[in-house]
Motif scaffolding. Structure first.
Motif, PDB file in Angstrom:
ATOM      1  N   UNK A 148       0.842  -1.188   0.000  1.00  0.00           N
ATOM      2  CA  UNK A 148       0.000   0.000   0.000  1.00  0.00           C
ATOM      3  C   UNK A 148       0.880   1.240   0.000  1.00  0.00           C
ATOM      4  N   UNK A 149       0.369   2.292  -0.609  1.00  0.00           N
ATOM      5  CA  UNK A 149       1.072   3.573  -0.550  1.00  0.00           C
ATOM      6  C   UNK A 149       0.372   4.536   0.408  1.00  0.00           C
ATOM      7  N   UNK A 150      -0.742   4.091   1.025  1.00  0.00           N
ATOM      8  CA  UNK A 150      -1.481   4.970   1.931  1.00  0.00           C
ATOM      9  C   UNK A 150      -1.772   4.349   3.288  1.00  0.00           C
ATOM     10  N   UNK A 151      -1.919   3.030   3.356  1.00  0.00           N
ATOM     11  CA  UNK A 151      -2.333   2.383   4.600  1.00  0.00           C
ATOM     12  C   UNK A 151      -1.148   2.093   5.512  1.00  0.00           C
ATOM     13  N   UNK A 152      -1.418   2.137   6.815  1.00  0.00           N
ATOM     14  CA  UNK A 152      -0.414   1.765   7.811  1.00  0.00           C
ATOM     15  C   UNK A 152      -0.469   0.247   7.973  1.00  0.00           C
ATOM     16  N   UNK A 153       0.610  -0.427   7.622  1.00  0.00           N
ATOM     17  CA  UNK A 153       0.651  -1.883   7.710  1.00  0.00           C
ATOM     18  C   UNK A 153       1.220  -2.359   9.051  1.00  0.00           C
ATOM     19  N   UNK A 154       1.681  -1.431   9.872  1.00  0.00           N
ATOM     20  CA  UNK A 154       2.217  -1.790  11.183  1.00  0.00           C
ATOM     21  C   UNK A 154       1.156  -2.457  12.043  1.00  0.00           C
ATOM     22  N   UNK A 155       1.532  -3.550  12.692  1.00  0.00           N
ATOM     23  CA  UNK A 155       0.616  -4.265  13.570  1.00  0.00           C
ATOM     24  C   UNK A 155      -0.410  -5.121  12.847  1.00  0.00           C
ATOM     25  N   UNK A 156      -0.290  -5.240  11.536  1.00  0.00           N
ATOM     26  CA  UNK A 156      -1.232  -6.074  10.773  1.00  0.00           C
ATOM     27  C   UNK A 156      -1.122  -7.524  11.231  1.00  0.00           C
ATOM     28  N   UNK A 157      -2.239  -8.230  11.166  1.00  0.00           N
ATOM     29  CA  UNK A 157      -2.258  -9.648  11.534  1.00  0.00           C
ATOM     30  C   UNK A 157      -2.373 -10.458  10.253  1.00  0.00           C
ATOM     31  N   UNK A 158      -1.397 -11.337  10.049  1.00  0.00           N
ATOM     32  CA  UNK A 158      -1.343 -12.173   8.844  1.00  0.00           C
ATOM     33  C   UNK A 158      -1.719 -13.597   9.244  1.00  0.00           C
ATOM     34  N   UNK A 159      -2.720 -14.146   8.555  1.00  0.00           N
ATOM     35  CA  UNK A 159      -3.177 -15.502   8.839  1.00  0.00           C
ATOM     36  C   UNK A 159      -3.109 -16.321   7.560  1.00  0.00           C
ATOM     37  N   UNK A 160      -2.529 -17.516   7.653  1.00  0.00           N
ATOM     38  CA  UNK A 160      -2.467 -18.423   6.502  1.00  0.00           C
ATOM     39  C   UNK A 160      -3.414 -19.594   6.745  1.00  0.00           C
ATOM     40  N   UNK A 161      -3.999 -20.089   5.637  1.00  0.00           N
ATOM     41  CA  UNK A 161      -4.977 -21.167   5.694  1.00  0.00           C
ATOM     42  C   UNK A 161      -4.621 -22.256   4.692  1.00  0.00           C
ATOM     43  N   UNK A 162      -5.036 -23.492   5.003  1.00  0.00           N
ATOM     44  CA  UNK A 162      -4.855 -24.582   4.051  1.00  0.00           C
ATOM     45  C   UNK A 162      -6.073 -24.649   3.118  1.00  0.00           C
ATOM     46  N   UNK A 163      -6.103 -25.640   2.225  1.00  0.00           N
ATOM     47  CA  UNK A 163      -7.183 -25.740   1.234  1.00  0.00           C
ATOM     48  C   UNK A 163      -8.540 -26.035   1.863  1.00  0.00           C
ATOM     49  N   UNK A 164      -8.566 -26.548   3.105  1.00  0.00           N
ATOM     50  CA  UNK A 164      -9.824 -26.811   3.805  1.00  0.00           C
ATOM     51  C   UNK A 164     -10.312 -25.600   4.592  1.00  0.00           C
ATOM     52  N   UNK A 165      -9.537 -24.520   4.569  1.00  0.00           N
ATOM     53  CA  UNK A 165      -9.898 -23.324   5.314  1.00  0.00           C
ATOM     54  C   UNK A 165      -9.440 -23.360   6.762  1.00  0.00           C
ATOM     55  N   UNK A 166      -8.640 -24.360   7.127  1.00  0.00           N
ATOM     56  CA  UNK A 166      -8.124 -24.447   8.487  1.00  0.00           C
ATOM     57  C   UNK A 166      -6.927 -23.510   8.649  1.00  0.00           C
ATOM     58  N   UNK A 167      -6.897 -22.818   9.788  1.00  0.00           N
ATOM     59  CA  UNK A 167      -5.821 -21.880  10.072  1.00  0.00           C
ATOM     60  C   UNK A 167      -4.514 -22.634  10.281  1.00  0.00           C
ATOM     61  N   UNK A 177       8.256  -0.708  10.411  1.00  0.00           N
ATOM     62  CA  UNK A 177       8.794  -1.513   9.297  1.00  0.00           C
ATOM     63  C   UNK A 177      10.308  -1.707   9.395  1.00  0.00           C
ATOM     64  N   UNK A 178      10.791  -2.638   8.602  1.00  0.00           N
ATOM     65  CA  UNK A 178      12.223  -2.906   8.406  1.00  0.00           C
ATOM     66  C   UNK A 178      12.935  -3.418   9.646  1.00  0.00           C
ATOM     67  N   UNK A 179      12.196  -3.871  10.652  1.00  0.00           N
ATOM     68  CA  UNK A 179      12.851  -4.428  11.836  1.00  0.00           C
ATOM     69  C   UNK A 179      13.555  -5.716  11.447  1.00  0.00           C
ATOM     70  N   UNK A 180      14.830  -5.791  11.780  1.00  0.00           N
ATOM     71  CA  UNK A 180      15.607  -6.988  11.503  1.00  0.00           C
ATOM     72  C   UNK A 180      16.098  -7.108  10.073  1.00  0.00           C
ATOM     73  N   UNK A 181      15.783  -6.146   9.233  1.00  0.00           N
ATOM     74  CA  UNK A 181      16.264  -6.184   7.854  1.00  0.00           C
ATOM     75  C   UNK A 181      17.624  -5.522   7.778  1.00  0.00           C
ATOM     76  N   UNK A 182      18.506  -6.088   6.970  1.00  0.00           N
ATOM     77  CA  UNK A 182      19.844  -5.504   6.870  1.00  0.00           C
ATOM     78  C   UNK A 182      20.161  -5.029   5.454  1.00  0.00           C
TER      79      UNK A 182
END
Length: 186
Positions: A148-167, A177-182
């Protein structure tokens, strides 16, 4: 016709042809190819392009380099009269942890993922939820990305799911941003 007039007409014709050729080259040449060429020009070993995302006058190129250790990167570019130019970039170890990156124009969350991941949701602090695309290039890891060029992505929650919709996994992005990036380049 005088020789002076012939020389002027010849020079004007040559300049006109040159301008026309440059214009045709810029109009006909594919933006994706120009972006790929720009990314490749920064590395001694040719990186593998995973995906190119064009957003108006800006573009993001997601790529991987396979030196002695695999690196995943994203390059931010801006359209100019003569093609695309680098604004900023980062290249980091290709880890399976999500990365929260801020470049010059865009903020990005991205992650390389296992084959069992079927979908991803990104929930921002403002409550908005997005389903970012999963891209799979021939020579790169499967990955998803959200930018995004406008939204604050800090603190976003990312969730991944399998093909059955299970978390499968849920990760909260850092506030900054950029924490731990070198490898961030401006």
């Amino acid at each position: 016709m005088s020789n002076k007039l012939k020389k002027v007409l010849t020079i004007c014709s040559g300049v006109g042809l040159l301008i026309g050729a440059i214009f045709i080259y810029l109009v006909i040449k594919d933006d994706h190819q120009m972006i790929e060429d720009e990314v490749v020009s920064y590395y001694a070993r040719t990186p593998d392009i995973a995906h190119i995302e064009i957003d108006g006058q800006y573009a993001l190129a997601f790529y991987e380099r396979g030196d002695w250790q695999s690196h995943a990167g994203v390059m931010e570019l801006k359209k100019t009269w003569f093609g695309w130019e680098l604004l900023s970039a980062t290249t980091e170890d290709a880890k399976l942890n999500p990365q929260f990156i801020e470049l010059t124009h865009f903020s990005i969350i991205q992650q390389a993922i296992y084959p069992n991941v079927d979908s991803v949701t990104v929930e921002l602090q403002n409550g908005e939820t997005y389903s970012p695309p999963i891209v799979n290039s021939e020579n790169t890891y499967r990955r998803w990305f959200y930018y995004s060029d406008t939204e604050d992505l800090g603190g976003a929650i990312v969730t991944t799911y399998d093909k059955n919709g299970d978390k499968l996994n849920e990760v909260k992005m850092p506030a900054e941003p950029n924490e731990g990036l070198s490898g961030t380049v401006d």
